[in-house]
Design a protein around this motif. Structure first.
Motif, PDB file in Angstrom:
ATOM      1  N   LYS A 107       0.786  -1.237   0.000  1.00  0.00           N
ATOM      2  CA  LYS A 107       0.000   0.000   0.000  1.00  0.00           C
ATOM      3  C   LYS A 107       0.815   1.282   0.000  1.00  0.00           C
ATOM      4  O   LYS A 107       0.324   2.320  -0.459  1.00  0.00           O
ATOM      5  N   THR A 146      -0.358  -6.109  -6.696  1.00  0.00           N
ATOM      6  CA  THR A 146      -0.372  -6.003  -5.243  1.00  0.00           C
ATOM      7  C   THR A 146      -0.080  -7.377  -4.664  1.00  0.00           C
ATOM      8  O   THR A 146      -0.764  -8.349  -5.008  1.00  0.00           O
ATOM      9  N   ASP A 151      -2.714  -4.498   0.826  1.00  0.00           N
ATOM     10  CA  ASP A 151      -3.709  -3.617   0.219  1.00  0.00           C
ATOM     11  C   ASP A 151      -3.115  -2.907  -0.994  1.00  0.00           C
ATOM     12  O   ASP A 151      -1.907  -2.658  -1.063  1.00  0.00           O
ATOM     13  N   ASP A 152      -3.986  -2.561  -1.924  1.00  0.00           N
ATOM     14  CA  ASP A 152      -3.545  -1.830  -3.113  1.00  0.00           C
ATOM     15  C   ASP A 152      -2.980  -0.460  -2.747  1.00  0.00           C
ATOM     16  O   ASP A 152      -3.525   0.223  -1.871  1.00  0.00           O
TER      17      ASP A 152
END
Length: 318
Positions: A107, A146, A151-152
């Motif tokens: 992320k 990812t 998380d992206d």
């Protein structure tokens, strides 16, 4: 305790047996496929040397790296051996001849492998740009995804387009029928595989995840991986009729139930059999399915083998 020891003894025997299976296969059939002795005169520009105006995207056997941005992951001598799959930077991999990059992010836009993180993805992007500035006709497949369990990165699709927009080959199934020259001056097929963010749509600068497929087999047994790769490859249509890229990885990976959990000594169980794999593709009549061939710790001979098959296809010999 005794059962655990017995399990590990059986495991070591299985690994030894599977390595012997591949050695015996190699001894019986050797390494023999069309143009197998071919060596590119300049690995940095090998696509340019194979006449870009004639070389179709569907005819290329793309040398790739598995977990490409792990050269500086983790802590040296402590955590790095458990996650490092490449010893060269992305730039040096490209100079060596690599044309498919497997980049995992989390992320905050740092590259990673599992729970271990490394440098910011800007390092990868700058390496790619540097390579492109020094070459004219080399096409790169850049897979950005990812990492599992993460998380992206927010707005990562916009970041990629902002950074690479002038080089991006837009998502279009007609690309597979084109030559390298027909795609120039655009140079990157960037496949973005988010976990939860929307997938890129047709016509966009980025490609959706369905355009790069593989059948990952999580094993540290070399013959099991070798034969599974051949099986899955045999079930595909030829590259000439596909509208997606398919990757075979000449790798085996550490398993948590085995004492050897460092990447290099495990993946070396299969590393030397890349040319044998290509030979078996031809002998089993499935060489026309081979497209992306990836490895850990890529070296010159692996690149040369992929380029040799590409050379043979371009010349109508395969």
């Amino acid at each position: 305790m005794g059962s655990q020891v017995s399990k590990q003894v059986a495991r070591r025997k299985a690994i030894t047996t599977e390595k012997r299976t591949l050695y015996d296969l190699h001894q019986s059939c050797g390494e023999d496929f069309p143009a197998c002795a071919f060596r590119p005169s300049d690995r940095k520009n090998w696509m340019d040397d194979l006449h870009p105006e004639k070389l179709q995207i569907s005819k290329i056997v793309w040398p790739g790296t598995h977990d490409s941005a792990t050269d500086r992951i983790g802590i040296p001598l402590i955590t790095r051996p458990f996650a490092q799959c490449q010893s060269l930077s992305v730039y040096l991999q490209l100079v060596l001849g690599t044309r498919v990059l497997d980049i995992r992010v989390q992320k905050d836009r740092r590259v990673c492998h599992g729970i271990l993180v490394s440098y910011n993805v800007d390092v990868v992007i700058n390496d790619v740009k540097k390579f492109l500035s020094e070459t004219q006709s080399e096409i790169i497949i850049l897979e950005m995804r990812t990492e599992y369990g993460h998380d992206d990165p927010p707005d990562f699709d916009k970041y990629l387009v902002d950074q690479l927009g002038q080089f991006l080959i837009h998502q279009n199934d007609n690309v597979f029928n084109k030559t390298i020259s027909e795609l120039l001056p655009r140079r990157i097929i960037c496949i973005w595989k988010p976990r939860s963010s929307p997938q890129p749509k047709s016509g966009s600068p980025l490609w959706s995840s369905g355009h790069l497929k593989d059948d990952w087999i999580d094993t540290d047994l070399p013959s099991t991986k070798f034969e599974s790769n051949l099986k899955y490859l045999s079930e595909l249509p030829p590259t000439s009729s596909r509208k997606f890229f398919y990757r075979v990885e000449n790798t085996v990976t550490p398993r948590g139930d085995n004492p050897v959990v460092c990447v290099r000594p495990v993946t070396e169980r299969i590393h030397e059999f890349a040319r044998l794999f290509i030979t078996q593709c031809f002998s089993r009549g499935i060489a026309d399915r081979l497209q992306i061939f990836s490895t850990d710790f890529i070296d010159e001979d692996f690149v040369d083998a992929c380029v040799a098959v590409t050379y043979a296809r371009a010349g109508g010999k395969a």
